[in-house]
Design an enzyme around this catalytic site. Structure first.
Site, PDB file in Angstrom:
ATOM      1  N   SER A 139       2.624   7.798   6.244  1.00  0.00           N
ATOM      2  CA  SER A 139       2.904   7.343   4.885  1.00  0.00           C
ATOM      3  C   SER A 139       2.997   8.540   3.929  1.00  0.00           C
ATOM      4  O   SER A 139       3.851   9.394   4.088  1.00  0.00           O
ATOM      5  CB  SER A 139       1.838   6.333   4.451  1.00  0.00           C
ATOM      6  OG  SER A 139       2.237   5.645   3.282  1.00  0.00           O
ATOM      7  N   LYS A 148       0.510 -10.639 -17.513  1.00  0.00           N
ATOM      8  CA  LYS A 148      -0.553  -9.639 -17.589  1.00  0.00           C
ATOM      9  C   LYS A 148      -1.601  -9.832 -16.506  1.00  0.00           C
ATOM     10  O   LYS A 148      -2.280  -8.882 -16.096  1.00  0.00           O
ATOM     11  CB  LYS A 148      -1.219  -9.690 -18.978  1.00  0.00           C
ATOM     12  CG  LYS A 148      -2.242  -8.599 -19.219  1.00  0.00           C
ATOM     13  CD  LYS A 148      -1.626  -7.211 -19.132  1.00  0.00           C
ATOM     14  CE  LYS A 148      -2.662  -6.122 -19.349  1.00  0.00           C
ATOM     15  NZ  LYS A 148      -2.103  -4.780 -19.109  1.00  0.00           N
TER      16      LYS A 148
END
Length: 227
Positions: free
Chosen positions: A84, A136
């Site tokens: 990664s 949110k």
């Protein structure tokens, strides 16, 4: 004294060690700057033993390596694992050495969320979100992920993944479509990675140091400076 150190030890190769999860780039960046500015360090080996980590810090290290490469040769040496973000960083170097059994690749991005709504109900606790906007509270563990929320987060992951693929393709001189095909998150052995062009050659840390030394015309068994 830096000048005395150079005089006594001579020109050599710096080994920048990147180990463990990448979450705070400050130490690595400081050591990289020191290696870049030291006139007696003629080439740098980036030794990676890392499963990756946070995207932002990884990109900071990648970008600084790209700048450093314009000044001094960079060679990547993969240890047991460079997956990664660990591979992301390796790709910034002009040459990548790995062991046949090194774990590498895993070019991808993952975001993992938990939902404890049913557990909270069982113990009689209810979560309440007071929010400034409809999205949110995306990823809140107190409620299921909405279809819109999933779409937003998937777009976010896709955007970061595209950045990863594009950076690797450009740094490695590979076709972006080719890298994208390899970048489905799978892990490769060093041997497999060499077959598909993600790794250049097999070799140990010592091999990487020797390669870097020859790259800048240093004698065998150069002085090695570790971070």
């Amino acid at each position: 004294d830096a000048s005395a150190l150079s005089f006594l030890s001579g020109d050599g190769v710096g080994v920048l060690q990147i180990e463990g999860t990448i979450d705070d780039p400050r130490v690595v960046l400081a050591e990289l700057k020191r290696f870049k500015e030291a006139p007696w360090i003629k080439a740098i080996v980036v030794r990676i033993d890392s499963p990756g980590g946070a995207v932002g810090p990884t990109q900071e290290i990648f970008d600084e390596l790209q700048k450093t490469k314009k000044k001094k040769p960079l060679v990547a040496s993969m240890g047991g694992m460079a997956t990664s973000g660990g591979y992301y960083i390796a790709s910034a170097c002009e040459r990548i050495l790995a062991n046949p059994g090194t774990l590498t690749g895993s070019i991808g991005v993952i975001m993992q969320l938990s939902n404890v709504e049913e557990l909270m109900k069982k113990i009689g606790v209810k979560g309440v979100n007071i929010k400034s906007g409809a999205n949110k509270d995306i990823g809140s563990p107190f409620q299921p992920l909405s279809a819109e929320g999933r779409e937003i987060l998937q777009a976010l992951v896709d955007s970061v993944h595209s950045q990863f693929v594009s950076a690797v393709a450009k740094a490695r001189g590979m076709n972006e479509a080719q890298v994208r095909k390899l970048a489905d998150g799978r892990v490769y052995s060093g041997a497999q990675a060499k077959e598909v062009g993600l790794v250049d050659q097999f070799g140990t840390l010592e091999d990487a140091i020797d390669f870097a030394a020859k790259r800048v015309g240093l004698d065998e068994n150069p002085t090695v400076y570790y971070s």
